[in-house]
Design a protein around this motif. Sequence first.
Motif, PDB file in Angstrom:
ATOM      1  N   THR A 131      47.966  49.014   8.049  1.00 41.69           N
ATOM      2  CA  THR A 131      47.098  48.586   7.366  1.00 41.69           C
ATOM      3  C   THR A 131      45.891  47.646   7.688  1.00 41.69           C
ATOM      4  O   THR A 131      46.251  46.500   7.675  1.00 41.69           O
ATOM      5  N   VAL A 132      45.140  48.020   6.399  1.00 43.06           N
ATOM      6  CA  VAL A 132      43.723  47.192   6.945  1.00 43.06           C
ATOM      7  C   VAL A 132      43.228  46.831   5.196  1.00 43.06           C
ATOM      8  O   VAL A 132      42.742  47.132   4.269  1.00 43.06           O
ATOM      9  N   ASN A 133      42.964  45.258   4.972  1.00 43.35           N
ATOM     10  CA  ASN A 133      43.042  45.175   3.359  1.00 43.35           C
ATOM     11  C   ASN A 133      41.291  44.442   4.149  1.00 43.35           C
ATOM     12  O   ASN A 133      40.665  44.135   4.311  1.00 43.35           O
ATOM     13  N   GLY A 136      47.272  46.154  -2.127  1.00 38.03           N
ATOM     14  CA  GLY A 136      46.895  47.424  -1.436  1.00 38.03           C
ATOM     15  C   GLY A 136      46.383  47.391   0.135  1.00 38.03           C
ATOM     16  O   GLY A 136      46.321  46.278   0.579  1.00 38.03           O
ATOM     17  N   GLY A 137      45.378  48.457   0.728  1.00 37.96           N
ATOM     18  CA  GLY A 137      44.906  48.082   1.919  1.00 37.96           C
ATOM     19  C   GLY A 137      44.889  50.189   2.134  1.00 37.96           C
ATOM     20  O   GLY A 137      45.216  51.034   1.394  1.00 37.96           O
ATOM     21  N   ASP A 193      34.843  50.352   5.061  1.00 42.56           N
ATOM     22  CA  ASP A 193      33.257  49.424   4.669  1.00 42.56           C
ATOM     23  C   ASP A 193      33.251  47.823   5.132  1.00 42.56           C
ATOM     24  O   ASP A 193      34.263  47.459   4.602  1.00 42.56           O
ATOM     25  N   GLY A 194      33.052  47.587   5.366  1.00 37.87           N
ATOM     26  CA  GLY A 194      32.071  46.362   6.031  1.00 37.87           C
ATOM     27  C   GLY A 194      33.167  45.568   7.396  1.00 37.87           C
ATOM     28  O   GLY A 194      33.840  46.411   8.010  1.00 37.87           O
ATOM     29  N   VAL A 241      31.846  42.083  16.630  1.00 37.35           N
ATOM     30  CA  VAL A 241      31.868  43.201  15.319  1.00 37.35           C
ATOM     31  C   VAL A 241      33.083  43.689  15.361  1.00 37.35           C
ATOM     32  O   VAL A 241      33.464  44.853  16.508  1.00 37.35           O
ATOM     33  N   ILE A 242      33.880  43.854  14.272  1.00 38.86           N
ATOM     34  CA  ILE A 242      35.072  45.068  14.526  1.00 38.86           C
ATOM     35  C   ILE A 242      34.660  45.509  12.902  1.00 38.86           C
ATOM     36  O   ILE A 242      34.824  44.786  12.132  1.00 38.86           O
ATOM     37  N   THR A 243      34.896  46.688  13.425  1.00 31.04           N
ATOM     38  CA  THR A 243      34.625  47.586  11.908  1.00 31.04           C
ATOM     39  C   THR A 243      35.907  48.255  12.067  1.00 31.04           C
ATOM     40  O   THR A 243      36.741  49.246  13.010  1.00 31.04           O
TER      41      THR A 243
END
Length: 222
Positions: free
Chosen positions: A203-205, A175-176, A141-142, A134-136
């Motif tokens: 940058t995370v999306n 975005g991200g 969120d998510g 599990v990577i957060t």
Amino acid sequence: MAYATTTRRTTAVLAALSLGILALTACDGDTGQDTAAPSATASPSAGSDGEGGSARPSASAPGDGGEDSSDGGAATASPSQAGADDDQDGGVGMCETTDLSYTVTVASKPVNHALLTAANSGTDPCLLPANDLVITFPGLDGAAEHMGPTGEDWLLNPGEKAYAGILSSRADTAGGKSAAQAEIALSAAESPSTVTITGGPVTVNDTAVTSFFGTAEDALTY
């Protein structure tokens, strides 16, 4: 008259002889009973020895096939069986999040990827759950979705490493948000470890993560 007297004497003699025979017979009968008495007494004595104290020590003697010996054998087999079970699984449990140390490093290629390295920092081997990773990211969120093939749980010995590829963002997703840290857990039921991203922030999306692999090259293929 002389004849009658002779007859009475003869009768008396016969009567006396009869009494003597009866007396001898009676004596013989008493003698037989006296002789049989010790035999009758000896018989219960032998039976008492067979059912009494001498029989019980024999039954409990090791290796005689008695019930007590059989029970002793069963008691010995139980720990042995438990020992065999321990040998079968080697005493190896599933790896927990806190059993491993982690680094997350931005990869030079492919773009928008980072490499997760997990090392067994303990002194005991553990079974690594390949597909439950599990990577957060803090503040986002998510959890990352799974990508690539499904792996198999495998034994991670002390000092050994496992690798997973993290896709931080997709080129076709607009975005991200910026993230300087990643949170890692080996299963959703465990609390994550927070790791600073080396070479970040990223940058995370739409994020994704692979299963664990044995090499960094395999982990960064997807």
